[in-house]
Design a protein around this motif. Structure first.
Motif, PDB file in Angstrom:
ATOM      1  N   ARG A  81       2.440  12.150  -0.510  1.00 16.53           N
ATOM      2  CA  ARG A  81       1.650  11.878   0.694  1.00 16.53           C
ATOM      3  C   ARG A  81       2.604  11.318   1.740  1.00 16.53           C
ATOM      4  N   ILE A  82       2.846  12.097   2.779  1.00 15.62           N
ATOM      5  CA  ILE A  82       3.822  11.709   3.791  1.00 15.62           C
ATOM      6  C   ILE A  82       3.227  11.955   5.172  1.00 15.62           C
ATOM      7  N   CYS A  83       3.384  10.977   6.049  1.00 14.39           N
ATOM      8  CA  CYS A  83       2.817  11.029   7.391  1.00 14.39           C
ATOM      9  C   CYS A  83       3.915  10.712   8.403  1.00 14.39           C
ATOM     10  N   PHE A  84       3.914  11.436   9.515  1.00  9.58           N
ATOM     11  CA  PHE A  84       4.903  11.241  10.571  1.00  9.58           C
ATOM     12  C   PHE A  84       4.228  10.596  11.787  1.00  9.58           C
ATOM     13  N   ALA A  85       4.889   9.597  12.337  1.00  6.46           N
ATOM     14  CA  ALA A  85       4.337   8.820  13.440  1.00  6.46           C
ATOM     15  C   ALA A  85       4.323   9.617  14.739  1.00  6.46           C
TER      16      ALA A  85
ATOM     17  N   MET B 267       2.987   6.272  -4.086  1.00  9.23           N
ATOM     18  CA  MET B 267       3.135   5.439  -2.891  1.00  9.23           C
ATOM     19  C   MET B 267       3.240   6.332  -1.651  1.00  9.23           C
ATOM     20  N   PRO B 268       2.248   6.295  -0.755  1.00 10.51           N
ATOM     21  CA  PRO B 268       2.325   7.075   0.471  1.00 10.51           C
ATOM     22  C   PRO B 268       3.495   6.626   1.339  1.00 10.51           C
ATOM     23  N   VAL B 269       3.993   7.546   2.166  1.00 10.71           N
ATOM     24  CA  VAL B 269       5.167   7.298   2.998  1.00 10.71           C
ATOM     25  C   VAL B 269       4.806   7.539   4.461  1.00 10.71           C
ATOM     26  N   LEU B 270       5.135   6.569   5.308  1.00  6.78           N
ATOM     27  CA  LEU B 270       5.076   6.736   6.758  1.00  6.78           C
ATOM     28  C   LEU B 270       6.502   6.862   7.271  1.00  6.78           C
ATOM     29  N   VAL B 271       6.786   7.957   7.972  1.00  5.48           N
ATOM     30  CA  VAL B 271       8.114   8.174   8.551  1.00  5.48           C
ATOM     31  C   VAL B 271       8.067   7.799  10.026  1.00  5.48           C
ATOM     32  N   HIS B 272       8.927   6.871  10.407  1.00  2.00           N
ATOM     33  CA  HIS B 272       8.955   6.377  11.786  1.00  2.00           C
ATOM     34  C   HIS B 272      10.319   6.665  12.406  1.00  2.00           C
ATOM     35  N   PRO B 273      10.358   7.259  13.608  1.00  2.00           N
ATOM     36  CA  PRO B 273      11.658   7.504  14.241  1.00  2.00           C
ATOM     37  C   PRO B 273      12.335   6.200  14.633  1.00  2.00           C
TER      38      PRO B 273
ATOM     39  N   LEU C  75       0.798  -1.219   0.000  1.00  2.00           N
ATOM     40  CA  LEU C  75       0.000   0.000   0.000  1.00  2.00           C
ATOM     41  C   LEU C  75       0.833   1.273   0.000  1.00  2.00           C
ATOM     42  N   GLY C  76       2.044   1.188   0.490  1.00  2.00           N
ATOM     43  CA  GLY C  76       2.925   2.348   0.612  1.00  2.00           C
ATOM     44  C   GLY C  76       4.261   1.883   1.158  1.00  2.00           C
ATOM     45  N   VAL C  77       4.987   2.812   1.781  1.00  2.00           N
ATOM     46  CA  VAL C  77       6.312   2.484   2.275  1.00  2.00           C
ATOM     47  C   VAL C  77       6.531   3.148   3.622  1.00  2.00           C
ATOM     48  N   GLN C  78       7.177   2.423   4.515  1.00  2.00           N
ATOM     49  CA  GLN C  78       7.630   2.989   5.788  1.00  2.00           C
ATOM     50  C   GLN C  78       9.134   3.204   5.717  1.00  2.00           C
ATOM     51  N   ILE C  79       9.595   4.376   6.164  1.00  2.00           N
ATOM     52  CA  ILE C  79      11.027   4.633   6.237  1.00  2.00           C
ATOM     53  C   ILE C  79      11.379   5.142   7.620  1.00  2.00           C
TER      54      ILE C  79
ATOM     55  N   PHE D 167       2.013  17.702   4.974  1.00  2.00           N
ATOM     56  CA  PHE D 167       2.222  16.383   5.578  1.00  2.00           C
ATOM     57  C   PHE D 167       1.088  16.069   6.552  1.00  2.00           C
ATOM     58  N   HIS D 168       1.047  14.819   6.968  1.00  2.00           N
ATOM     59  CA  HIS D 168       0.069  14.336   7.932  1.00  2.00           C
ATOM     60  C   HIS D 168       0.796  13.814   9.170  1.00  2.00           C
TER      61      HIS D 168
END
Length: 333
Positions: free
Chosen positions: A218-222, A167-173, A137-141, A260-261
């Motif tokens: 489309r980028i979202c931060f955790a 491809m939406p992106v989830l950014v995880h620390p 569905l997307g990618v986590q980095i 961003f989200h």
């Protein structure tokens, strides 16, 4: 409800872990079948429970919580950014294939995000394309690669590729700063993790990267964007007062919140109200950090309990925003 921030860890064997690292590769010790350990080589890294690796147990718990759909991503320990690119690329393919397998029996309920060998932009872009073709569905980095923050030109190029690929992106620390000063009390998770997320957001804003990236990204931060929302006033003030802050950033930092989200995983009604006020209700997505102990123990309760927001806002955060962000078709559930 759609939970867009949840983790899994596949039942990797010690032999499989050597694809990434012959000495300290991550793998799963399932213990008694109900609780086990994530391992790094011969050392125990973290106790975990069955829902992390067993999709049937995960679905039982989603049913009990009233969650219609969950977007899953790898535990950040699996990123492998410190390894040679060719090893990390093979490893990403293995983990992504196992993520697809984890979701295969309930593809309308469980949908996976990919991981990529982010230390090599070309390899990372190839894996994004492969993952999309495989239905991911997307990618986590992670929020950085070694000493490189998200404003690094190679990482900006990767984000541009994700935008082009849809491809939406989830950014995880991850790999948190200052560990040598935080040996106790889980302080890296409590102090450094929110700082890492704010650092990654400000890197994109203050460097002017958002000026160069397409608005289709489309980028979202955790974790609610870490400490970003609470400290945004300080950042805007610095931008107004100091030319070294605004050198590469033509607009006030607060003007970029529409780029961003963030997820809703903040655990306090006052924090959630501030987050909605700063980001706008359309850019906050329900996320739990399931199934870890620092995640939301009663999924959705924080959003339901927060005063001063109407039912339309609750529905958007709990469900509709994720449908839009990930380009999903809705149901009546």
């Amino acid at each position: 409800m759609i939970d867009m921030h949840a983790h899994f860890f596949p039942p990797l064997s010690p032999t499989q872990s050597r694809v990434l690292d012959a000495e300290r590769g991550p793998w799963l010790d399932p213990g008694d079948g109900e609780s086990g350990f994530i391992m790094t080589g011969t050392e125990r890294f973290r106790p975990v429970r069955r829902a992390l690796w067993d999709p049937a147990r995960r679905l039982e718990e989603l049913d009990a919580a009233g969650i219609e759909r969950q977007i899953i991503c790898a535990t950040p320990l699996l990123f492998g950014y410190g390894q040679p690119p060719e090893r990390a690329a093979e490893w990403a393919r293995l983990v992504n294939d196992l993520a697809v397998e984890h979701c295969a029996d309930a593809p309308e309920r469980l949908q996976p995000l990919a991981q990529v060998p982010l230390q090599d932009t070309d390899a990372a872009c190839r894996e994004v394309s492969r993952a999309k073709a495989n239905g991911m569905l997307g990618v986590q980095i992670g929020n950085h690669v070694g000493e490189r923050n998200l404003d690094d030109e190679a990482l900006v190029a990767f984000l541009a590729h994700c935008a082009d690929a849809g491809m939406p992106v989830l950014v995880h620390p991850w790999d948190m700063l200052g560990r040598e000063r935080m040996p106790r009390y889980m302080l890296p998770w409590l102090v450094a993790m929110p700082a890492e997320t704010q650092l990654s957001i400000l890197s994109l804003i203050l460097s002017g990267a958002f000026e160069r990236l397409p608005r289709s990204l489309r980028i979202c931060f955790a974790h609610g964007g870490g400490s970003f929302a609470f400290l945004l006033g300080r950042v805007d003030n610095a931008w107004r007062q100091r030319d070294i802050v605004r050198r590469d950033c033509p607009q006030p930092p607060s003007s970029y919140v529409d780029r961003f989200h963030v997820d809703s995983c903040v655990f306090d009604t006052r924090a959630l109200r501030l987050l909605i006020e700063v980001m706008g209700e359309e850019r906050v997505l329900f996320g739990t950090d399931y199934p870890f102990p620092l995640g939301e123990s009663e999924p959705g309760q924080l959003i339901r309990d927060t005063p001063g927001i109407d039912e339309g806002t609750r529905r958007r955060i709990l469900r509709d925003n994720a449908l839009r962000f990930f380009g999903l078709a809705g149901t009546d559930g």
